[in-house]
Each structure stands twice: as C-alpha cells, then as structure tokens.
Scaffold this motif. Structure first.
Motif, short mmCIF file in Angstrom:
data_model
loop_
_atom_site.label_atom_id
_atom_site.label_comp_id
_atom_site.label_asym_id
_atom_site.label_seq_id
_atom_site.Cartn_x
_atom_site.Cartn_y
_atom_site.Cartn_z
N THR A 13 0.87 -1.17 0.00
CA THR A 13 0.00 0.00 0.00
C THR A 13 0.90 1.22 0.00
O THR A 13 1.77 1.36 0.87
N VAL A 14 0.74 2.06 -1.00
CA VAL A 14 1.53 3.29 -1.14
C VAL A 14 0.69 4.45 -0.62
O VAL A 14 -0.47 4.60 -1.01
N THR A 15 1.27 5.25 0.25
CA THR A 15 0.62 6.45 0.77
C THR A 15 1.31 7.67 0.18
O THR A 15 2.53 7.79 0.26
N PHE A 16 0.53 8.54 -0.42
CA PHE A 16 1.03 9.77 -1.02
C PHE A 16 0.79 10.91 -0.03
O PHE A 16 -0.31 11.03 0.52
N THR A 146 5.38 6.92 0.64
CA THR A 146 5.95 5.83 1.40
C THR A 146 5.04 4.64 1.23
O THR A 146 3.91 4.78 0.76
N CYS A 147 5.54 3.47 1.56
CA CYS A 147 4.71 2.28 1.39
C CYS A 147 4.90 1.34 2.57
O CYS A 147 5.76 1.55 3.42
N THR A 148 4.09 0.32 2.58
CA THR A 148 4.12 -0.63 3.69
C THR A 148 5.38 -1.46 3.73
O THR A 148 5.60 -2.19 4.70
N LEU A 149 6.25 -1.36 2.73
CA LEU A 149 7.55 -2.04 2.77
C LEU A 149 8.62 -1.17 3.43
O LEU A 149 9.67 -1.67 3.79
N ASP A 150 8.37 0.14 3.55
CA ASP A 150 9.35 1.05 4.14
C ASP A 150 9.43 0.84 5.64
O ASP A 150 8.61 0.15 6.24
N HIS A 151 10.42 1.47 6.26
CA HIS A 151 10.59 1.40 7.71
C HIS A 151 9.26 1.77 8.37
O HIS A 151 8.60 2.73 7.96
N PRO A 152 8.86 1.06 9.42
CA PRO A 152 7.58 1.35 10.08
C PRO A 152 7.48 2.78 10.62
O PRO A 152 6.38 3.30 10.77
N ALA A 153 8.61 3.42 10.90
CA ALA A 153 8.58 4.78 11.42
C ALA A 153 8.46 5.83 10.32
O ALA A 153 8.29 7.02 10.62
N ALA A 154 8.54 5.44 9.04
CA ALA A 154 8.55 6.41 7.95
C ALA A 154 7.28 7.27 7.92
O ALA A 154 7.36 8.50 7.96
N LEU A 155 6.12 6.64 7.82
CA LEU A 155 4.88 7.40 7.71
C LEU A 155 4.66 8.29 8.93
O LEU A 155 4.39 9.50 8.76
N PRO A 156 4.79 7.79 10.16
CA PRO A 156 4.62 8.69 11.30
C PRO A 156 5.62 9.85 11.32
O PRO A 156 5.27 10.97 11.69
N LEU A 157 6.86 9.60 10.91
CA LEU A 157 7.85 10.68 10.89
C LEU A 157 7.49 11.74 9.86
O LEU A 157 7.58 12.94 10.14
N TYR A 158 7.08 11.32 8.67
CA TYR A 158 6.65 12.30 7.66
C TYR A 158 5.52 13.16 8.21
O TYR A 158 5.51 14.38 8.05
N GLN A 159 4.58 12.53 8.88
CA GLN A 159 3.45 13.28 9.41
C GLN A 159 3.88 14.20 10.55
O GLN A 159 3.41 15.33 10.64
N LYS A 160 4.78 13.76 11.42
CA LYS A 160 5.25 14.60 12.52
C LYS A 160 5.94 15.86 12.00
O LYS A 160 5.87 16.91 12.62
N SER A 164 0.96 15.65 5.06
CA SER A 164 -0.40 15.12 5.25
C SER A 164 -0.70 14.13 4.14
O SER A 164 -0.42 14.40 2.96
N PRO A 165 -1.32 13.00 4.48
CA PRO A 165 -1.70 12.03 3.44
C PRO A 165 -2.76 12.62 2.51
O PRO A 165 -3.68 13.30 2.97
N VAL A 166 -2.59 12.36 1.21
CA VAL A 166 -3.56 12.85 0.22
C VAL A 166 -4.12 11.73 -0.64
O VAL A 166 -5.00 11.96 -1.47
N GLY A 167 -3.61 10.52 -0.48
CA GLY A 167 -4.13 9.41 -1.27
C GLY A 167 -3.34 8.14 -1.02
O GLY A 167 -2.28 8.15 -0.38
N GLN A 168 -3.91 7.05 -1.50
CA GLN A 168 -3.26 5.74 -1.39
C GLN A 168 -3.52 4.96 -2.66
O GLN A 168 -4.50 5.19 -3.37
N SER A 169 -2.62 4.01 -2.92
CA SER A 169 -2.82 3.06 -4.01
C SER A 169 -2.29 1.71 -3.56
O SER A 169 -1.52 1.63 -2.60
N HIS A 170 -2.71 0.70 -4.26
CA HIS A 170 -2.23 -0.65 -3.98
C HIS A 170 -1.46 -1.12 -5.20
O HIS A 170 -1.94 -1.00 -6.33
N GLU A 171 -0.24 -1.61 -4.96
CA GLU A 171 0.65 -2.01 -6.05
C GLU A 171 1.30 -3.34 -5.72
O GLU A 171 1.21 -3.83 -4.58
#
Length: 188
Positions: A13-16, A146-160, A164-171
């Motif tokens: 899952t890719v988060t933009f 970022t995606c679900t394969l990246d480091h688990p701290a990636a998405l929270p760090l980007y948000q901190k 802000s998330p603007v979309g997701q896709s599945h690849e």
C-alpha cells in the motif's frame, strides 16, 4: 542455483503525502556526532546505485536499480535535481534525492539512512534537512510517498514533520534477485 523471484510479487500500500507550507522550525542538528551533509554534483552512476542499494535493499527500492545507464544518467542530470549524501563519522550513512517539478512542486523521491545510522536520533534532523532543501526551490508544495515495505517509522515521521496524506494506491513490487541486484550495482 540462482535465486528466482521473477514470479514473486509483494503487495504494498503506497501512501502519497504533501506539505503545503514550510515548517515554522526545523529539527536541530544532533550534537556530539561527526555529521556532514554534502550535495552531490555530477554523481557517478555507480555511487548512486550503491547508495540506493545500501539504503533501500531491506525496503525493496528497486525501480532506480532497474534503469539502464542511459535512463539513470538522464534522470540524474535533470535540471534542479538535488541529491545529498549524509556522512556519519566519515562514511556514507544515507541520502535524499529531490526531483523538482517546478514551479509547482518538489518531490522527495528518495530518503533513507543505512542500517548502521538508524536508531541514533538523526532521522528527524535528516528529514528536516531534506524538507528545508526542498523548500529552498520555492515550490507551492512538496510531495513524498511511502509504502508498507518502508521502515515502520517512515509514515509517522513524515506526518510529525508536517506532511499530510492525500491518497493511497495498492501495487505489486517485484523484488530483485541477488544476481539482478549484483548486476545492477556492478554496472558503470
């Protein structure tokens, strides 16, 4: 026998994410460490592939490694491309790669640290440095994914740090075999 991964695809899952205004302040440089962040000019293809492989191997960063020399060289030579390498105690420890889509946006295309640099309290500062470099081009907004394969701290760090998330896709990601990865890194 060569490892076969051609038919193995990993669902992700890719988060933009976007940031529409620069942060009010940036994280401070960690103290008591020998740290350098250098802008790479005319980066050799082999060094870029080395960074991509060492930083992204665990996270399956394969797209740039699969590019031909000509494709990679063309992309790296694009106007405004900004690649900066993090050094810790005199050795490479990570990098980020900014791709401008000016005048509107700058994409934080790649951001990461090598395993030996993780867990030492530098991630927040390093991401802040990437964000500051992106805003220096005066875009309207900056993007990252970022995606679900990246480091688990990636998405929270980007948000901190203000994304802000603007979309997701599945690849589906096709991992690289050892032979394919070795061939990519040994080119140039």
């Amino acid at each position: 026998m060569a490892e076969r991964v051609d038919d193995q695809r990993i669902p992700v899952t890719v988060t933009f994410l976007e940031m529409t205004a620069p942060p009010a302040h940036y994280p401070p440089l960690p103290v008591g460490r020998q740290i350098a962040l250098l802008k790479a000019r005319n980066i050799p293809l082999h060094y870029y592939r080395y960074l991509m492989d060492r930083v992204g191997r665990k996270w399956h960063w394969v797209n740039a490694l699969r590019l031909s020399d000509d494709e990679l060289a063309e992309g790296l030579a694009a106007p405004g491309r900004d690649i900066r390498v993090l050094y810790l105690d005199g050795v490479p420890a990570g990098f980020f790669d900014l791709k401008p889509h000016l005048p509107e946006s700058v994409e934080l295309a790649y951001f990461g640290m090598m395993e030996q640099a993780m867990g030492q309290g530098m991630g927040r500062w390093f991401l802040g440095a990437a964000i500051e470099a992106a805003w220096s081009a005066s875009p309207t907004f900056i993007t990252v994914q970022t995606c679900t394969l990246d480091h688990p701290a990636a998405l929270p760090l980007y948000q901190k740090l203000g994304f802000s998330p603007v979309g997701q896709s599945h690849e589906l990601v096709r991992p690289m075999s050892f032979d394919e990865r070795a061939g990519s890194v040994m080119r140039d």
